[in-house]
Design an enzyme around this catalytic site. Structure first.
Site, PDB file in Angstrom:
ATOM      1  N   ASP A 220       0.823  -1.218   0.000  1.00 61.22           N
ATOM      2  CA  ASP A 220       0.000   0.000   0.000  1.00 61.22           C
ATOM      3  C   ASP A 220       0.852   1.262   0.000  1.00 61.22           C
ATOM      4  OD1 ASP A 220       0.593   0.662   2.881  1.00 61.22           O
ATOM      5  OD2 ASP A 220      -0.460  -1.221   3.186  1.00 61.22           O
ATOM      6  N   ASP A 295       5.376  -6.164   7.293  1.00 58.75           N
ATOM      7  CA  ASP A 295       3.997  -5.724   7.028  1.00 58.75           C
ATOM      8  C   ASP A 295       3.309  -6.665   6.043  1.00 58.75           C
ATOM      9  OD1 ASP A 295       1.781  -4.089   7.281  1.00 58.75           O
ATOM     10  OD2 ASP A 295       2.426  -2.670   5.740  1.00 58.75           O
ATOM     11  N   GLU A 380     -11.197  -1.270  15.553  1.00 56.40           N
ATOM     12  CA  GLU A 380     -10.757  -1.941  16.771  1.00 56.40           C
ATOM     13  C   GLU A 380      -9.266  -1.720  16.996  1.00 56.40           C
ATOM     14  OE1 GLU A 380     -11.135  -6.266  16.801  1.00 56.40           O
ATOM     15  OE2 GLU A 380     -11.227  -6.268  14.627  1.00 56.40           O
TER      16      GLU A 380
END
Lengths: 387, 387
Positions: A220, A295, A380
């Protein structure tokens, strides 16, 4: 343009401490009141479906509208009443209707008014109505948390969708959170989620000036952007899925800004490859990094078995993949180097225990630190480890 | 300890592009398959409720279990199928059951398995099942966003509840967010929400060292704590509801820390009073502040009319109250002073437009700045204004 049927299910509940649904007269009072209200909207009782249940205390009544909507009324011995309003909306538009849904029988306000009217007429103690739930062929706005709570995002449209060699890639637009990357149905990264990268890399608490960094995954571009911004002198990003990179370059600009526009730059290089293989190559070639940032998606996306031992059960494979990649990551760190990784949602307790156990197996002498952050699009807390 | 009935409603949906529910044989295939699955759990068809609907294309079948649970199956002309599984759980415990609910007929995993089984048996294209929705007398975990999206918090118990002179005060415990203050049913402040205070006061971007500050509202102590931490030399906090202050002192320690333990300290004073009245008194006495921070609840809680003009309509009263208090706040600012306030949720667009209009009416020469932040317990973006 085809007509699509969407149904809106609105769940209401009422509590009474005075009514006794073992008594016929109390049932009748409730049924008459509710029927009177819904008959105003054209609902009629559904033949013999309405009856006092023999097997249990309580009752069940069903009403139908000429358009095919239905209302199901249930009562229970202790005075609990549930009311399910099921509205059909047939839309011929390609637009994704929002939850206030054009074509519904009731507006949200009318449902609220109905709730108040019923509560008042029957002197109920408590009442509750929830926003209508959309069912049918429309963009999915529901992304439950890891502990199975219902969360509805304001997702209105799919802006990009492709099935790559490795996974389903979808980018949806949320009015309040910006574009969100969804991989195989899982929320992965939203334009609202800078805090994800900041927490993973311990931004503001770690000095990246002139450091060499390896980002595993991170297609990303969020970490790459931040690391370059912090003055890293060399950042290598290795992600297996070229299509994730190009989707994010185009639709996740608030995450990657311009760092994915070019595969190489004075301080960075983007490599489309298997992170595991890349780490192996680094070891062979003696390449080291000062910082490694892990990641990769929680569930490894590569379809190839990684080692010969990875043979039984996909869960086992995933854990072995995690173990092996993190082990290699530690091996390519130069002396005094730092390692940063994400774990998973704070409420996925079993997984976290297993993850921590795995970290301590890798090297019992490392004192891991952890940090959690509330990630907006996940709704969350998410946990990160570093040392 | 009384037995409470809770129902768990799980909503599933399936899509098929090949079935045609105007054809009896297609309906029969679906109904037979679904019935076969649920009959394994003791469900039987509910007498004559099951039928093809005459008024609309589609069908409706109802199944009942001996324990009083029911399953409602609906089909629509275009191949959409909805399935509502309604489970009764009777618990005799005072504990708040979580959404995995002891006493349910199906576990979450079993519902997932059912979904997969049905999808496979009928070769459906798509399927979806949502986490069960709890209905009945239990702690409310559902706090919809301002734009009417369904959000379920992991609220397990009420730790404090009192009806004060001004409002219903409730503090609930969320496993992931800590304790949360609920005023009149609205989420007000959670232990997870330090970012609320930080954004309102522009922490890190504003110098509070040796400044005199007035906090209007803010009985949770969050702003007071932060301001003292930043070295303010005098902080006056004026909140009308003593019971909010003492509830937060006890149960919102991660917000207020120890600043509410004493009403006065070397650098602060907590005054239980009407903010509007206090501002008036300041004006009369010529008291000025360098910074004013507006943290009154969005809907004013005082029950007394504020001025003679506040006579018609509660919405109008609220806006007039806002206007008048902000006007007075600007009047008590010393030369070069700063004003900070919250507005409301970013998706409450009409209210925000009205709010901005009001600010520009107050003083057209002020150039307002705004900043939004995602507040964890609100599960949405909230907007703040300052100048």
């Amino acid at each position: 343009m085809t007509a699509t049927t969407t149904t809106y299910t609105t769940l209401l509940s009422f509590s009474s401490s005075t009514l006794n649904f073992k008594k016929h007269s109390d049932i009748q009072r409730v049924v008459d009141t509710i029927f009177k209200i819904f008959s105003k909207y054209g609902f009629v009782p559904h033949s013999s479906a309405s009856q006092e249940l023999s097997a249990v205390s309580g009752f069940l009544h069903l009403y139908l509208s000429p358009q095919g909507s239905h209302v199901l009324l249930r009562g229970y011995g202790n005075g609990l009443i549930t009311l399910d309003i099921h509205e059909i909306s047939t839309s011929t538009s390609n637009d994704i209707e929002n939850s206030c849904g054009a074509g519904r029988l009731f507006t949200n306000k009318e449902i609220g008014d109905l709730e108040v009217e019923i509560k008042k007429c029957l002197s109920f103690l408590e009442s509750r109505s929830l926003p209508a739930i959309r069912r049918g062929r429309s963009v999915n706005p529901y992304y439950p948390t890891v502990d199975g709570r219902l969360v509805e995002l304001d997702v209105r449209e799919v802006v990009y969708e492709v099935k790559s060699k490795y996974q389903d890639i979808m980018i949806v637009r949320s009015e309040s959170l910006g574009n969100i990357l969804i991989l195989d149905g899982d929320l992965n990264m939203g334009e609202s989620d800078a805090i994800y990268s900041h927490t993973l890399m311990q931004k503001g608490k770690t000095n990246y000036q002139d450091k060499s960094c390896l980002v595993l995954g991170g297609g990303d571009g969020g970490l790459l952007y931040e690391l370059l911004n912090e003055g890293a002198k060399k950042v290598i990003l290795v992600d297996i899925d070229e299509e994730v990179i190009s989707a994010c370059q185009q639709y996740l600009r608030n995450v990657c800004h311009d760092v994915l526009d070019s595969r190489t730059g004075p301080y960075h290089q983007i490599i489309v490859d298997d992170a595991y293989k890349y780490l192996k190559d680094c070891l062979t070639d003696g390449v080291k990094f000062e910082y490694v940032l892990y990641d990769l998606t929680a569930v490894p996306v590569t379809t190839e078995p990684k080692t010969e031992s990875l043979t039984s059960g996909s869960q086992k494979k995933e854990w072995e993949f995690l173990y092996e990649t993190i082990k290699l990551s530690l091996d390519v760190l130069s002396h005094g180097g730092k390692f940063f990784c994400h774990a998973t949602a704070l409420l996925a307790k079993d997984s976290l225990l297993q993850f921590e156990g795995m970290l301590s197996q890798l090297n019992p002498n490392i004192r891991w630190m952890q940090h959690s952050a509330f990630i907006p699009s996940f709704h969350e807390n998410f946990l990160f480890f570093f040392y």
